[in-house]
Motif scaffolding. Structure first.
Motif, PDB file in Angstrom:
ATOM      1  N   ASP A  74       0.818  -1.207   0.000  1.00  0.00           N
ATOM      2  CA  ASP A  74       0.000   0.000   0.000  1.00  0.00           C
ATOM      3  C   ASP A  74       0.855   1.262   0.000  1.00  0.00           C
ATOM      4  OD1 ASP A  74      -2.069  -1.750   0.187  1.00  0.00           O
ATOM      5  OD2 ASP A  74      -2.465  -1.402   2.304  1.00  0.00           O
ATOM      6  N   GLN A  79      -4.931   2.542   2.744  1.00  0.00           N
ATOM      7  CA  GLN A  79      -4.810   3.120   1.407  1.00  0.00           C
ATOM      8  C   GLN A  79      -6.070   3.863   0.967  1.00  0.00           C
ATOM      9  OE1 GLN A  79      -2.164   1.779  -1.538  1.00  0.00           O
ATOM     10  NE2 GLN A  79      -3.797   0.980  -2.810  1.00  0.00           N
ATOM     11  N   VAL A 108      -0.502  -4.594  -5.248  1.00  0.00           N
ATOM     12  CA  VAL A 108      -1.206  -4.712  -3.965  1.00  0.00           C
ATOM     13  C   VAL A 108      -1.577  -6.168  -3.714  1.00  0.00           C
ATOM     14  CG1 VAL A 108      -2.087  -2.348  -3.991  1.00  0.00           C
ATOM     15  CG2 VAL A 108      -3.407  -4.170  -5.081  1.00  0.00           C
ATOM     16  N   ARG A 113      -7.727  -3.009  -2.224  1.00  0.00           N
ATOM     17  CA  ARG A 113      -6.722  -1.961  -2.073  1.00  0.00           C
ATOM     18  C   ARG A 113      -6.392  -1.277  -3.398  1.00  0.00           C
ATOM     19  NH1 ARG A 113      -3.961  -2.909   2.838  1.00  0.00           N
ATOM     20  NH2 ARG A 113      -5.485  -3.856   4.228  1.00  0.00           N
TER      21      ARG A 113
END
Length: 256
Positions: A74, A79, A108, A113
């Motif tokens: 992240d 994030q 990721v 994310r």
């Protein structure tokens, strides 16, 4: 300090991996989204440590002149959110990383994310895996530490585990005095990276006895990389195998 794993992979004591044939710099959990919001909190990241992070980033760029930078993990621990002027800070950082026409890729570990306010205006579209020549870059937890080989994936480089080893050393009275040290871990067909920021350390110590015979590791201490003799490393005491994970904000206490 560098360790040449082979002609295609260089380990750097600044917590980075350099892929010379692909001219790709790989960093795991840079967490540069810790900046603006963290500085306003009661426990801010000390300015010298934040400065040191950026000195390492740009010294790596100056030394290797990469055409591609791969960020595993992240942009920040959460994030999906930004606070105050953090969004502009993230956009500024990406403009610097992309300077000179460099490509920046974010890998990721979870699909959720791959979107969120932290990415708006950065021009980054995260992916779950990224292939660079014979390498597959990923950010996965709890797997690929003791992996099974999958030839279709080539050579894995994983940034999601954060290897820690418990290493004994003589204490003041010759008793064992243990240290938990971050490390690069090579299993023969996978490389597991330490996090770029020291405070993103792992929580589980690697059990050397479970690794393949061909496994190798290099411990990080200050700015030096030193080989670990895995076959001679005694099992870590049970109380050292897992670090206590700090409770999440708002999480109920035991018994609540």
């Amino acid at each position: 300090m560098q360790v040449q794993l082979n002609q295609d992979v260089v380990l750097d004591s600044r917590r980075a991996v350099w892929l010379p044939r692909q001219k790709t710099l790989v960093l795991a959990d840079l967490f540069f989204g810790m900046g603006a919001a963290r500085r306003r909190r009661p426990d801010p990241l000390p300015p010298p440590q934040q400065t040191e992070i950026w000195e390492r980033v740009f010294s790596l760029i100056d030394d290797y002149a990469p055409v591609q930078i791969a960020l595993l993990g992240d942009l920040k621990p959460s994030q999906g959110t930004v606070e105050g002027d953090e969004a502009e800070e993230l956009r500024t950082i990406f403009r610097k990383l992309k300077g000179g026409g460099r490509q920046v890729v974010q890998v990721v570990g979870h699909p959720d994310r791959s979107v969120g306010p932290a990415l708006e205006g950065t021009g980054i579209q995260p992916v779950e895996q990224h292939r660079v020549g014979p390498f597959t870059l990923m950010h996965r937890r709890r797997i690929f530490v003791y992996p099974r080989h999958d030839s279709s994936q080539g050579f894995w480089i994983n940034g999601g585990v954060h290897p820690l080893f418990a290493v004994p050393s003589p204490g003041p009275a010759a008793e064992p005095d243990w240290m938990r040290l971050p490390a690069f871990l090579y299993t023969g067909f996978a490389l597991v990276m330490p996090p770029f920021v020291s405070y993103a350390q792992g929580f589980e110590v690697i059990q050397a006895e479970r690794l393949p015979r061909q496994a190798r590791a290099w411990k990080l201490l200050a700015d030096r990389l030193s080989p670990l003799e895995l076959a001679e490393l005694p099992p870590a005491p049970e109380h050292l195998r897992t670090l206590t994970r700090p409770p999440r904000k708002g999480a109920p206490k035991n018994g609540d």
